[in-house]
Design a protein around this motif. Structure first.
Motif, PDB file in Angstrom:
ATOM      1  N   VAL A 179       0.837  -1.200   0.000  1.00 48.42           N
ATOM      2  CA  VAL A 179       0.000   0.000   0.000  1.00 48.42           C
ATOM      3  C   VAL A 179       0.871   1.250   0.000  1.00 48.42           C
ATOM      4  N   HIS A 180       1.937   1.224   0.768  1.00 51.25           N
ATOM      5  CA  HIS A 180       2.890   2.339   0.813  1.00 51.25           C
ATOM      6  C   HIS A 180       3.456   2.622  -0.574  1.00 51.25           C
ATOM      7  N   ASP A 181       3.861   1.578  -1.288  1.00 47.67           N
ATOM      8  CA  ASP A 181       4.461   1.756  -2.620  1.00 47.67           C
ATOM      9  C   ASP A 181       3.451   2.319  -3.611  1.00 47.67           C
ATOM     10  N   VAL A 182       2.243   1.761  -3.618  1.00 45.29           N
ATOM     11  CA  VAL A 182       1.215   2.203  -4.568  1.00 45.29           C
ATOM     12  C   VAL A 182       0.843   3.662  -4.320  1.00 45.29           C
ATOM     13  N   VAL A 183       0.651   4.031  -3.062  1.00 50.02           N
ATOM     14  CA  VAL A 183       0.258   5.405  -2.739  1.00 50.02           C
ATOM     15  C   VAL A 183       1.346   6.389  -3.142  1.00 50.02           C
ATOM     16  N   LEU A 184       2.607   6.041  -2.897  1.00 44.86           N
ATOM     17  CA  LEU A 184       3.682   6.963  -3.247  1.00 44.86           C
ATOM     18  C   LEU A 184       3.872   7.081  -4.756  1.00 44.86           C
ATOM     19  N   VAL A 185       3.607   6.017  -5.504  1.00 44.63           N
ATOM     20  CA  VAL A 185       3.666   6.121  -6.967  1.00 44.63           C
ATOM     21  C   VAL A 185       2.573   7.074  -7.464  1.00 44.63           C
ATOM     22  N   PHE A 186       1.391   6.976  -6.873  1.00 41.29           N
ATOM     23  CA  PHE A 186       0.333   7.938  -7.201  1.00 41.29           C
ATOM     24  C   PHE A 186       0.787   9.361  -6.874  1.00 41.29           C
ATOM     25  N   GLY A 187       1.446   9.513  -5.723  1.00 42.33           N
ATOM     26  CA  GLY A 187       1.932  10.831  -5.339  1.00 42.33           C
ATOM     27  C   GLY A 187       2.943  11.394  -6.320  1.00 42.33           C
ATOM     28  N   LEU A 188       3.831  10.530  -6.830  1.00 47.97           N
ATOM     29  CA  LEU A 188       4.803  10.981  -7.829  1.00 47.97           C
ATOM     30  C   LEU A 188       4.101  11.444  -9.100  1.00 47.97           C
ATOM     31  N   MET A 189       3.086  10.712  -9.515  1.00 43.17           N
ATOM     32  CA  MET A 189       2.368  11.066 -10.740  1.00 43.17           C
ATOM     33  C   MET A 189       1.649  12.407 -10.585  1.00 43.17           C
ATOM     34  N   VAL A 190       1.132  12.676  -9.373  1.00 42.88           N
ATOM     35  CA  VAL A 190       0.504  13.973  -9.114  1.00 42.88           C
ATOM     36  C   VAL A 190       1.560  15.067  -9.124  1.00 42.88           C
ATOM     37  N   LEU A 191       2.691  14.820  -8.464  1.00 44.05           N
ATOM     38  CA  LEU A 191       3.748  15.824  -8.349  1.00 44.05           C
ATOM     39  C   LEU A 191       4.338  16.185  -9.707  1.00 44.05           C
ATOM     40  N   MET A 192       4.581  15.195 -10.551  1.00 48.05           N
ATOM     41  CA  MET A 192       5.196  15.435 -11.859  1.00 48.05           C
ATOM     42  C   MET A 192       4.167  15.659 -12.963  1.00 48.05           C
TER      43      MET A 192
END
Length: 322
Positions: A179-192
């Motif tokens: 869950v940690h990995d999936v959420v942070l990948v979503f966060g990267l996509m929002v950030l970039m």
């Protein structure tokens, strides 16, 4: 074929004694903050949805006489119109293509299609166009729901696999890590502001598989050491297990990141978001195996195995420098 000639492998220490658990609380707090920020970002400002999930138009084009079509020139011509996510897929032995693009809000579909055709004709003068179809909001909404459902099912299946193979504490640690990995990948996509498309869903599913593979390697060694060192504190056994698998993790991760970096640079716009998301996911998946999945087991504890004889305790010294 042996890769002992690779300089990086020669510089990796045979044995390390890093005290990972010592910093687990600090990195755990950092992960909680980053995950919270990522979840907020998913809703505001939100994901940059591509055609697959937002809807748009698809138009087929060909060149007469079976001549090869320059897909790069077509994509570049449409990109200059500022229509967001643009996809160009070759068909008919490279003599034709399907061009997908978004219809801006408040703009008539016919006007946008005409602009696209004029732009493509400027790059490919003899282009011929056939019917245009529209991907409506209902279809795109169904695709988004199916994509999210696929991610949820993948996490559940991974949990069941871990729960079947390891004690329940291991399964809980693995799910926290996934869950940690999936959420942070979503966060990267929002950030970039990366386009979130079906390719992005494929990237996240791949991240789940890679992260689980890395976690299983650590858990296997941890289970062995729990049976072997019955008197050693659990925190020290976790540190020992992670250190014993560290060189393998580094080599595997760096190799995968190198390939994805080349794909991000040379793969063009269509594969850029996929490559970046997968590259970040591999890095963060390695981190979560060390600082999320394994330390979670420490919170609940785990029953020691009974199948191996007691061994002398292992004392972990200060971190050795590579």
């Amino acid at each position: 074929m042996s890769m002992s000639w690779w300089p990086l492998i020669k510089t990796l220490p045979v044995k390390t004694n890093f005290r990972f658990v010592r910093f687990a609380r600090l990195f755990g707090l950092l992960s909680v903050l980053l995950c919270a920020a990522s979840l907020i970002g998913v809703f505001y400002p939100g994901l940059n949805l591509g055609i697959d999930f937002r809807g748009g138009a698809a138009m087929e084009m060909t060149r007469p006489g079976g001549q090869a079509l320059d897909l790069g020139a077509v994509r570049g011509a449409v990109d200059d119109l500022g229509l967001g996510d643009v996809q160009v897929q070759g068909i008919d032995s490279d003599s034709g293509a399907i061009v997908r693009f978004q219809i801006p809000e408040g703009t008539a579909q016919a006007d946008t299609v005409n602009r696209v055709q004029v732009a493509i004709t400027g790059a490919v003068p003899d282009a011929r166009f056939s019917g245009t179809s529209v991907v409506g909001s209902k279809v795109s909404g169904e695709l988004l729901t199916a994509g999210v459902l696929a991610l949820v099912v993948a996490v559940i299946l991974m949990f069941l696999y871990i729960a079947f193979r390891f004690p329940w504490q291991f399964g809980l640690g693995a799910v926290f890590g996934l869950v940690h990995d999936v959420v942070l990948v979503f966060g990267l996509m929002v950030l970039m502001r990366l386009e979130f498309s079906l390719n992005s869903v494929a990237a996240i599913l791949t991240v789940i598989g890679y992260s689980m593979n890395d976690t299983v390697v650590v858990f296997d060694r941890l289970r062995e050491n729990l049976r072997k060192y019955k008197t050693l504190p659990l925190a020290d056994i976790i540190d020992l297990s992670v250190n014993e698998t560290l060189s393998r993790t580094i080599i595997t991760g760096i190799t995968a990141v190198m390939v994805l970096a080349a794909l991000a640079v040379l793969g063009g716009p269509a594969l850029f978001a996929f490559s970046i998301a997968l590259m970040f996911g591999i890095i963060i998946g390695t981190y979560s195996s060390v600082y999320i999945a394994a330390p979670v087991i420490l919170v609940w504890g785990v029953k020691r195995g009974e199948s191996a004889e007691d061994a002398q305790p292992v004392v972990l010294g200060p971190a050795s420098r590579p």
